[in-house]
Enzyme design. Structure first.
Site, PDB file in Angstrom:
ATOM      1  N   ASP A 192       0.836  -1.171   0.132  1.00 37.35           N
ATOM      2  CA  ASP A 192       0.253   0.095   0.089  1.00 37.35           C
ATOM      3  C   ASP A 192       1.008   1.180  -0.046  1.00 37.35           C
ATOM      4  O   ASP A 192       1.603   1.545   1.006  1.00 37.35           O
ATOM      5  CB  ASP A 192      -0.839  -0.028   1.461  1.00 37.35           C
ATOM      6  CG  ASP A 192      -1.910   1.274   1.359  1.00 37.35           C
ATOM      7  OD1 ASP A 192      -1.382   2.364   1.012  1.00 37.35           O
ATOM      8  OD2 ASP A 192      -3.054   0.976   1.623  1.00 37.35           O
ATOM      9  N   HIS A 193       0.999   1.938  -1.323  1.00 32.47           N
ATOM     10  CA  HIS A 193       2.256   2.762  -0.933  1.00 32.47           C
ATOM     11  C   HIS A 193       2.196   4.043   0.009  1.00 32.47           C
ATOM     12  O   HIS A 193       3.124   4.480   0.010  1.00 32.47           O
ATOM     13  CB  HIS A 193       2.294   3.193  -2.589  1.00 32.47           C
ATOM     14  CG  HIS A 193       1.713   4.365  -3.075  1.00 32.47           C
ATOM     15  ND1 HIS A 193       0.296   4.028  -3.675  1.00 32.47           N
ATOM     16  CD2 HIS A 193       1.707   5.587  -3.051  1.00 32.47           C
ATOM     17  CE1 HIS A 193      -0.136   5.160  -3.899  1.00 32.47           C
ATOM     18  NE2 HIS A 193       0.577   6.324  -3.751  1.00 32.47           N
ATOM     19  N   HIS A 255      -5.773   3.032   1.060  1.00 32.53           N
ATOM     20  CA  HIS A 255      -4.791   4.344   1.756  1.00 32.53           C
ATOM     21  C   HIS A 255      -5.767   4.960   2.572  1.00 32.53           C
ATOM     22  O   HIS A 255      -4.890   5.226   4.009  1.00 32.53           O
ATOM     23  CB  HIS A 255      -4.712   4.987   0.551  1.00 32.53           C
ATOM     24  CG  HIS A 255      -4.199   4.575  -0.508  1.00 32.53           C
ATOM     25  ND1 HIS A 255      -3.227   3.566  -0.606  1.00 32.53           N
ATOM     26  CD2 HIS A 255      -4.197   4.904  -1.941  1.00 32.53           C
ATOM     27  CE1 HIS A 255      -2.695   3.265  -1.894  1.00 32.53           C
ATOM     28  NE2 HIS A 255      -3.509   3.788  -2.679  1.00 32.53           N
TER      29      HIS A 255
HETATM   30  C1  BG6 Z   1      -3.221   4.932  -6.307  1.00 36.12           C
HETATM   31  C2  BG6 Z   1      -4.463   5.208  -7.006  1.00 36.12           C
HETATM   32  O1  BG6 Z   1      -3.192   3.992  -5.402  1.00 36.12           O
HETATM   33  O2  BG6 Z   1      -2.936   6.181  -5.610  1.00 36.12           O
HETATM   34  C3  BG6 Z   1      -4.677   6.167  -7.828  1.00 36.12           C
HETATM   35  O3  BG6 Z   1      -4.732   4.046  -7.675  1.00 36.12           O
HETATM   36  C4  BG6 Z   1      -4.335   7.615  -7.001  1.00 36.12           C
HETATM   37  O4  BG6 Z   1      -6.050   6.567  -8.530  1.00 36.12           O
HETATM   38  C5  BG6 Z   1      -2.924   7.416  -6.342  1.00 36.12           C
HETATM   39  O5  BG6 Z   1      -3.966   8.535  -8.060  1.00 36.12           O
HETATM   40  C6  BG6 Z   1      -2.621   8.492  -5.482  1.00 36.12           C
HETATM   41  O6  BG6 Z   1      -1.345   8.262  -4.924  1.00 36.12           O
HETATM   42  P1  BG6 Z   1      -0.396   9.635  -4.448  1.00 36.12           P
HETATM   43  O7  BG6 Z   1       0.672   8.999  -3.739  1.00 36.12           O
HETATM   44  O8  BG6 Z   1      -0.340  10.508  -5.426  1.00 36.12           O
HETATM   45  O9  BG6 Z   1      -1.330  10.231  -3.388  1.00 36.12           O
END
Ligand code: BG6
Length: 518
Positions: A192-193, A255
């Site tokens: 989950d990045h 997230h």
């Molecule tokens: C991803 C989603 O997990 O997270 C995208 O699939 C979203 O739709 C992105 O744009 C947002 O990540 P960050 O790091 O730019 O907040």
């Protein structure tokens, strides 16, 4: 399943082959290879290291390396841009063509890896990164298992996968079961990045390294908590994927709930992966289920419609490429819920996320209760005087709002800010999420990866919402003009008489009031 005591030891291996499936895709080019290159520059890679990059296309090693050099130049940290280093790095990289949907090809892959062990000293330590559509996770885990590439007798075998982990509770469970047929839980690293973001990890440090917060961090002193993850971009050419997903699955189930967990969890007994993951899981288990008859009042969904933003014409969601012109997929979702435990009983949590909102901001806002008696005149603004804002991105930092006397006669009260910005630590390198997460998987630290039970608990929580939206065509989806803060009805969620409404954040953490850059 292995018990926690049998889990892999956390240590930097001396030898490793990183095997990337889907190596010709965008993620490899933009994120993975640049992140590994940054680790290379910080001497964080194992001494004997090799990357086998697997793709379906016919490509020579040379042209693959050239493409990766391009990606590194564009996306890796500028402080590490150095031609000699880049050349040295890509010499550890080979392209391997195979059809990864064909089971018979895996014997050849095993031979190639055995060969890599001999030639490059990788010693049967394999980290498989599946940068592929989720429908392939289960089958590929199975194919790897069939040729013994899941075996940990002579080294380790780890599997990294990235969300979505299913699209509802049933498919999420099915995926876990499928993966567990060949890999045990401690071999699986679910990215989950958001957990890879420095500022998300800082939630743990801020809460558990400072004695001053803990006594206040509960229902006695906290009025409500907001979590916002706003994006100003639209679906950016990903209409095909997004239309089958929507904001609930794409952002909220993973997230946003992870951020809620880190904000609400109990102190873990140690920093060991499972101590932390147990506490995360307990929060998810304690989420008060939203009943199907409450979905309408507790969850607001919206979809952006065409508009003009700062002079630019913005297409509506239904007009985006690969999106059904009658789509009812939400590009915005806001939800109110409670956590049924001793710490949080009765404290509302408001969370929201959306595309095409006015700015890109992710933050957690803790609203403390007001004083029991309003002594001072003119402190209307002080209903929610004390807020602690934990800014995840951009202008990463922390802001505390509190009341001060306005200089001059009388006792006029105004709210002032006390802020810390990560940019003040400009000499420190803030690792990218992928850099941190790939490194952790290499050393066997799964703290920042989602565990199977947590993924299923999160699906279970959103299940009633998915059911109602799928079964009841009359459930509203509100249009909102691109560039605004979502449907107006989302304001009704928070305006329950006790709270001050959503915070409408600006790009810079401390801007509000008269000046707001978006
Ligand atoms: C991803 C989603 O997990 O997270 C995208 O699939 C979203 O739709 C992105 O744009 C947002 O990540 P960050 O790091 O730019 O907040």
């Amino acid at each position: 399943m292995k018990s926690p005591s049998q889990e892999n030891k956390i240590e930097k291996p001396q030898n490793l082959a990183l095997v990337i499936f889907g190596a010709t895709g965008d993620l490899t080019y933009r994120k993975l290879i640049p992140a590994v290159y940054d680790l290379f520059n910080q001497k964080m890679l194992p001494e004997k290291f090799y990357i086998l990059a697997i793709g379906r296309k016919e490509l020579s090693n040379d042209s693959f390396r050239k493409k990766m050099i391009n990606g590194i130049r564009k996306f890796s940290e500028s402080i590490y841009q150095n031609d000699e280093q880049i050349e040295a790095f890509v010499s550890y990289l080979s392209y391997f063509r195979m059809d990864f949907q064909d089971a018979t090809e895996y014997q050849r892959l095993r031979d190639a890896l055995q060969n890599c062990d001999i030639t490059n000293g990788t010693q049967s330590n394999y980290l498989f990164y599946l940068s592929l559509p989720p429908s392939l996770f289960g089958p590929i885990a199975g194919f790897l298992g069939q040729v013994g590439l899941n075996d940990e007798t002579h080294g380790f075998s780890r599997l990294i996968i990235e969300k979505p982990f299913g699209y509802d509770l049933e498919s999420g469970r099915a995926l876990n079961n499928q993966l567990h047929e060949d890999f045990i839980e401690s071999q699986i690293y679910r990215i989950d990045h958001y957990l890879g973001k420095e500022t998300v990890q800082n939630l743990l440090v801020m809460r558990f390294a400072n004695g001053i917060f803990e006594p206040l961090w509960n229902r006695n002193y906290i009025d409500h908590i907001e979590v916002t993850s706003a994006e100003s971009i639209g679906v950016e050419g990903r209409g095909g994927y997004y239309d089958g997903s929507g904001a609930l699955r794409d952002m909220l189930q993973n997230h946003l709930l992870q951020m809620v967990c880190l904000t609400a969890m109990e102190p873990p007994s140690s920093m060991a992966a499972d101590s932390i993951r147990n506490e995360i899981f307990k929060v998810l288990q304690s989420l008060k289920p939203i009943r199907e008859d409450e979905v309408n009042t507790h969850v607001i969904r919206g979809q952006y419609v065409a508009s003009h933003v700062r002079g630019e014409a913005i297409t509506g969601y239904r007009e985006e490429k690969d999106v059904d012109p009658e789509s009812r997929t939400e590009t915005y979702v806001a939800m109110k819920f409670f956590i049924d435990n001793w710490r949080w009983g009765g404290v509302p949590f408001y969370i929201r996320t959306g595309k095409r909102l006015p700015t890109r901001v992710t933050e957690v806002v803790v609203h403390f209760k007001p004083t029991p008696h309003g002594l001072f005149q003119g402190d209307k603004a002080c209903r929610s005087c004390n807020q602690l804002i934990i800014r995840i991105q951009p202008d990463e930092g922390i802001l505390l709002k509190f009341a001060m006397k306005n200089p001059g006669a009388g006792f006029d009260v105004k709210t002032v800010n006390m802020d810390f910005h990560y940019s003040d630590l400009s000499h420190e390198h803030l690792p990218s999420a992928y850099e941190r997460l790939i490194y952790d998987a290499m050393i066997g630290d799964s703290t920042l990866y989602a565990r199977a039970d947590a993924v299923e608990a999160a699906w279970k929580f959103v299940e009633p919402v998915q059911k109602v939206w799928a079964s009841d065509p009359d459930q509203k989806i509100h249009g909102y003009p691109a560039g605004t803060w979502g449907p107006e009805n989302a304001d009704d969620l928070v305006s329950n008489g006790d709270s001050s409404g959503w915070r409408y954040p600006c790009k810079n953490l401390a801007d509000d009031g008269n000046y707001c850059e978006l």
